[in-house]
Design a protein around this motif. Structure first.
Motif, mmCIF file in Angstrom:
data_model
loop_
_atom_site.group_PDB
_atom_site.id
_atom_site.type_symbol
_atom_site.label_atom_id
_atom_site.label_comp_id
_atom_site.label_asym_id
_atom_site.label_seq_id
_atom_site.Cartn_x
_atom_site.Cartn_y
_atom_site.Cartn_z
ATOM 1 N N ASP A 11 -6.286 15.232 12.479
ATOM 2 C CA ASP A 11 -5.403 16.306 12.269
ATOM 3 C C ASP A 11 -4.113 15.790 13.010
ATOM 4 N N GLU A 12 -4.078 14.339 13.403
ATOM 5 C CA GLU A 12 -2.681 13.771 14.011
ATOM 6 C C GLU A 12 -2.281 12.855 12.774
ATOM 7 N N MET A 13 -2.813 12.915 11.606
ATOM 8 C CA MET A 13 -2.444 12.094 10.597
ATOM 9 C C MET A 13 -1.706 12.890 9.497
ATOM 10 N N ALA A 14 -0.787 12.511 8.754
ATOM 11 C CA ALA A 14 -0.290 13.083 7.575
ATOM 12 C C ALA A 14 -0.907 12.673 6.323
ATOM 13 N N PRO A 15 -1.053 13.177 5.479
ATOM 14 C CA PRO A 15 -1.577 13.316 4.138
ATOM 15 C C PRO A 15 -0.751 12.049 3.181
ATOM 16 N N TRP A 16 -1.453 11.249 2.501
ATOM 17 C CA TRP A 16 -1.098 10.206 1.865
ATOM 18 C C TRP A 16 0.165 10.761 0.618
ATOM 19 N N ASN A 17 1.208 9.977 0.759
ATOM 20 C CA ASN A 17 2.497 10.433 -0.040
ATOM 21 C C ASN A 17 2.859 9.351 -1.036
ATOM 22 N N ASP A 18 2.457 9.286 -2.335
ATOM 23 C CA ASP A 18 2.705 8.016 -3.266
ATOM 24 C C ASP A 18 4.164 7.865 -3.506
ATOM 25 N N ARG A 19 4.905 8.710 -2.951
ATOM 26 C CA ARG A 19 6.415 8.438 -3.022
ATOM 27 C C ARG A 19 6.998 7.565 -2.018
ATOM 28 N N LEU A 20 6.040 7.757 -0.876
ATOM 29 C CA LEU A 20 6.702 7.125 0.446
ATOM 30 C C LEU A 20 5.945 5.959 0.777
ATOM 31 N N GLN A 21 4.474 5.942 0.450
ATOM 32 C CA GLN A 21 3.513 4.779 0.854
ATOM 33 C C GLN A 21 3.209 3.936 -0.047
ATOM 34 N N MET A 22 2.450 2.856 0.397
ATOM 35 C CA MET A 22 1.802 1.798 -0.472
ATOM 36 C C MET A 22 0.424 1.804 -0.076
ATOM 37 N N LEU A 23 -0.358 1.009 -0.933
ATOM 38 C CA LEU A 23 -1.865 0.886 -0.631
ATOM 39 C C LEU A 23 -2.193 -0.573 -0.201
ATOM 40 N N GLU A 24 -2.787 -0.804 1.022
ATOM 41 C CA GLU A 24 -3.224 -1.916 1.585
ATOM 42 C C GLU A 24 -4.796 -2.440 1.295
ATOM 43 N N VAL A 25 -4.917 -3.308 0.538
ATOM 44 C CA VAL A 25 -6.639 -3.710 0.435
ATOM 45 C C VAL A 25 -7.279 -4.015 1.789
ATOM 46 N N ILE A 26 -8.154 -3.502 1.847
ATOM 47 C CA ILE A 26 -9.007 -3.233 3.001
ATOM 48 C C ILE A 26 -10.537 -4.170 2.884
ATOM 49 N N GLY A 27 -10.823 -4.486 1.465
ATOM 50 C CA GLY A 27 -12.092 -4.786 1.133
ATOM 51 C C GLY A 27 -12.274 -4.871 -0.229
ATOM 52 N N VAL A 28 -13.050 -6.023 -0.621
ATOM 53 C CA VAL A 28 -13.329 -6.330 -2.043
ATOM 54 C C VAL A 28 -14.825 -6.554 -2.035
ATOM 55 N N THR A 29 -15.594 -5.838 -3.058
ATOM 56 C CA THR A 29 -17.024 -6.108 -3.069
ATOM 57 C C THR A 29 -17.650 -6.179 -4.303
ATOM 58 N N ASP A 30 -18.543 -7.202 -4.602
ATOM 59 C CA ASP A 30 -19.064 -7.604 -5.784
ATOM 60 C C ASP A 30 -20.001 -6.436 -5.768
ATOM 61 N N GLU A 31 -20.197 -5.553 -7.197
ATOM 62 C CA GLU A 31 -21.217 -4.646 -7.642
ATOM 63 C C GLU A 31 -22.189 -4.969 -8.705
#
Length: 364
Positions: A11-31
């Protein structure tokens, strides 16, 4: 040192806004063979609000120019601090291969969405059948993960088809969920035995009118969601139609363009339709470019003719990638769900399916 902002309450965080923010990779998993899951967080540490089964469009900065690729989320919004996509590298794929070679923890990319209507949230029911093949399992996994977190007693028949046992994506997790969700019934079907020493005692062959009742005996009573390669979805849909299934309760995921009705332009057409046939000025404010939108052109086509780049992926109003803000003027927009009502209220349009009715100015 860990960033202290990671420990904020939701509740202290705002929701994601694709016009303002980017994605950062935090994990890659072989499935599975040639299948990886990429997990992202927001570079502004916002949270993700979406429906299970929705998709995002990634802008991949490849050497020959940006690539727009649409992928269904495999993660669940019940765990909103990150999102994941699970992708299979097909023969000759360009975007997915670029991701396999370049997306590592810390890399940032642009994304658009989430969007899409393929979600059990839109069709609440007492019993579900999720039927998929190959990487079509991803929206089903998103929905099942949500159900496991929020309604684990739900009656779900989960059917997945693969070529070999080792190509069943999420198999171990699904088998674990089968021990945790009392209403979950798993059915796997493979086309050929493993090339390794792994034994297989389950169903073999391709799903058909005989095998479907073995995997889901009461399929006629269920809300059905189907996703997979186009030939697979056509075959499954045909099976349900032939079985007399009420197709109001059948839903399938597809990124293919829907049929388009020709726009009647003529002396008997409504005034709004007549105005679409006129040549109209269009200004791209951010690029300081003045152009024209010719008869029948969309805003996206006019932008390209004027040398203005607007990101676009599906180009028929589904993915929402080409969303731009309208500063002045009016358009007719016939979209397929790629934009929200509150975004339209704010003045946004989808360039791929908007045709000017008047002189137009947009942020692009």
């Amino acid at each position: 040192m860990t960033d202290p902002h990671l420990y904020r309450h939701l509740d202290e965080m705002a929701p994601w806004n694709d016009r303002l923010q980017m994605l950062e990779v935090i994990g890659v998993t072989d499935e599975a063979p040639e299948v990886k899951t990429f997990t992202f967080r927001s570079d502004a540490q916002t949270w993700f609000r979406y429906k299970p089964g929705q998709f995002v469009t990634l802008e991949l900065p490849a050497a020959d120019g940006p690539l727009m690729r649409t992928y269904t989320l495999s993660s669940s919004p019940s765990r909103p601090c990150s999102i994941s996509i699970t992708v299979k590298a097909q023969a000759g794929s360009i975007g997915t291969r670029w991701m396999f070679d370049n997306l590592k923890p810390g890399v940032r990319i642009r994304a658009f969405g989430p969007m899409g209507d393929f979600s059990h949230h839109n069709h609440p029911a007492p019993k579900y059948l999720f039927i998929s093949a190959g990487s079509g399992i991803t929206p089903m996994m998103s929905m099942l993960r949500w159900l496991n977190d929020c309604a684990p007693w739900t009656d779900v028949s989960f059917v997945n088809c693969a070529r070999r046992p080792e190509e069943i994506i999420f198999r171990k997790e699904l088998e674990l969920l089968g021990t945790q969700m009392p209403g979950l019934s798993l059915g796997f079907m493979i086309e050929e035995r493993s090339s390794s020493r792994e034994s297989w005692f389950g169903h073999m062959g391709r799903i058909d009118a005989v095998r479907l009742p073995l995997l889901a005996p009461d399929f006629q009573e269920r809300e059905v969601f189907c996703c997979g390669p186009d030939p697979f979805m056509r075959a499954v849909r045909g099976m349900f139609e032939a079985a007399g299934f009420d197709m109001r309760f059948y839903h399938q995921e597809s990124f293919g363009a829907p049929p388009v009705e020709p726009l009647p332009i003529g002396t008997d057409a409504p005034e709004a339709e007549k105005s679409i046939g006129a040549k109209l000025p269009i200004r791209f404010a951010d690029s300081s470019v003045d152009g024209e939108c010719l008869a029948g052109q969309t805003v996206l086509q006019a932008a390209r003719a004027s040398g203005v780049r607007i990101s676009a992926a599906c180009e028929f109003g589904l993915c929402g990638t080409c969303r731009v803000k309208k500063i002045a003027g009016e358009v007719e927009m016939n979209h397929n769900g790629g934009i929200l009502d509150d975004e339209i209220t704010e003045g946004f349009i989808l360039a791929c399916c908007s045709r000017p009715l008047t002189a137009l100015e947009i942020e692009a």
